[in-house]
Design a protein around this motif. Structure first.
Motif, PDB file in Angstrom:
ATOM      1  N   UNK A 184      41.954 -30.594 -20.791  1.00 14.04           N
ATOM      2  CA  UNK A 184      41.066 -32.096 -21.290  1.00 14.04           C
ATOM      3  C   UNK A 184      41.642 -33.177 -20.494  1.00 14.04           C
ATOM      4  N   UNK A 185      42.981 -32.907 -20.102  1.00 12.72           N
ATOM      5  CA  UNK A 185      43.511 -33.939 -19.238  1.00 12.72           C
ATOM      6  C   UNK A 185      43.282 -34.241 -17.809  1.00 12.72           C
ATOM      7  N   UNK A 241      51.692 -40.381 -19.272  1.00 14.04           N
ATOM      8  CA  UNK A 241      51.980 -39.030 -18.728  1.00 14.04           C
ATOM      9  C   UNK A 241      52.562 -38.421 -19.661  1.00 14.04           C
ATOM     10  N   UNK A 242      53.901 -38.767 -20.324  1.00 15.97           N
ATOM     11  CA  UNK A 242      54.462 -38.073 -21.345  1.00 15.97           C
ATOM     12  C   UNK A 242      53.625 -37.588 -22.575  1.00 15.97           C
ATOM     13  N   UNK A 243      52.508 -38.220 -22.872  1.00 16.96           N
ATOM     14  CA  UNK A 243      51.855 -37.794 -24.179  1.00 16.96           C
ATOM     15  C   UNK A 243      51.188 -36.434 -23.556  1.00 16.96           C
ATOM     16  N   UNK A 244      50.584 -36.347 -22.120  1.00 18.14           N
ATOM     17  CA  UNK A 244      50.125 -35.181 -21.803  1.00 18.14           C
ATOM     18  C   UNK A 244      51.194 -33.993 -21.743  1.00 18.14           C
ATOM     19  N   UNK A 273      45.178 -36.802 -27.593  1.00 14.67           N
ATOM     20  CA  UNK A 273      44.611 -37.543 -26.973  1.00 14.67           C
ATOM     21  C   UNK A 273      43.440 -38.307 -27.574  1.00 14.67           C
ATOM     22  N   UNK A 274      42.922 -39.371 -27.101  1.00 11.13           N
ATOM     23  CA  UNK A 274      42.092 -40.318 -27.888  1.00 11.13           C
ATOM     24  C   UNK A 274      40.561 -40.175 -27.397  1.00 11.13           C
ATOM     25  N   UNK A 284      53.398 -29.266 -24.477  1.00  8.55           N
ATOM     26  CA  UNK A 284      54.628 -28.407 -25.329  1.00  8.55           C
ATOM     27  C   UNK A 284      54.075 -28.028 -26.793  1.00  8.55           C
ATOM     28  N   UNK A 285      53.409 -28.953 -27.499  1.00  7.08           N
ATOM     29  CA  UNK A 285      53.216 -28.834 -28.653  1.00  7.08           C
ATOM     30  C   UNK A 285      51.644 -27.721 -28.907  1.00  7.08           C
TER      31      UNK A 285
END
Length: 220
Positions: A75-76, A129-132, A143-144, A137-138
């Motif tokens: 998705x990213x 980037x840290x959100x991706x 994502x929005x 990891x989770x």
């Protein structure tokens, strides 16, 4: 099936049995955290996206499964991510060998499917980037996405599903477990390469029929 997203839930009802047959979708483990989603997926016969669960379904139930190898990470891997153009489509596939190992162990073919238009049903806001990294990891999509009127309602979009040629594992007279590690890995890589070539072929051959002549598929 590529790309990851609503391609499974939007499969055409008309002619479903003749075209697709019955299969069980592989879903993210994180879906168990949401009661309504969990119930809906259970009703669909969903399989947890762990290797053991998929292997068990193939062995015990002799089930056909539908899987989106790119998963949440895919998705990213599209626009508006830096380095991508609006005409780029992405398939997260180069480092995904798990499905080919399962196919070889269970002596089953893999059939590539590409859903044209799936990436246009929602728009995505590019986050840091840290959100991706955290999302991977989770194993949950942080994502929005937005659709009509800025709401999580998909845009109306015509979809076109294209089915490629089946990729069969090279079988032996003996047990797959008796193969040396090097030979097993070589056969997995051969299936992987054949699958990549086929997904690119069906994309390039059919993109013009969908009006996407300027689109490019990037395997990442």
């Amino acid at each position: 099936i590529f790309p990851f997203g609503l391609a499974f839930s939007c499969l055409p009802e008309s002619g479903y049995g003749q075209t697709w047959g019955l299969f069980r979708p592989v879903v993210a483990t994180a879906t168990k955290l949401f009661p309504l989603v969990r119930t809906f997926i259970a009703w669909m016969g969903g399989i947890d996206a762990s290797r053991s669960a998929v292997s068990s379904a193939l062995t015990r139930d002799n089930a056909r499964v539908g899987i989106s190898p790119g998963g949440i990470a895919e998705m990213f891997e599209t626009y508006p991510k830096p380095g991508y153009h609006p005409n780029d489509e992405a398939a997260l596939l180069k480092q995904r060998n798990g499905i080919f190992k399962l196919a070889l162990r269970h002596k089953m073919p893999i059939i590539p499917v590409y859903c044209f238009g799936a990436t246009k049903m929602f728009r995505r806001v590019q986050l840091p980037q840290f959100i991706e990294t955290l999302s991977r990891a989770l194993k949950i999509s942080l994502c929005i996405l937005f659709g009509k009127l800025g709401l999580p309602i998909p845009f109306r979009q015509r979809l076109m599903y294209v089915i490629g040629k089946a990729i069969w594992p090279v079988l032996t007279s003996g047990e797959i477990s008796d193969l040396p590690v090097e030979e097993f890995d070589q056969r997995v890589q051969e299936m992987h390469d054949a699958f990549c070539n086929e997904i690119e072929r069906i994309f390039d051959r059919n993109k013009g029929h969908y009006g996407w002549e300027n689109k490019t598929l990037r395997l990442v």
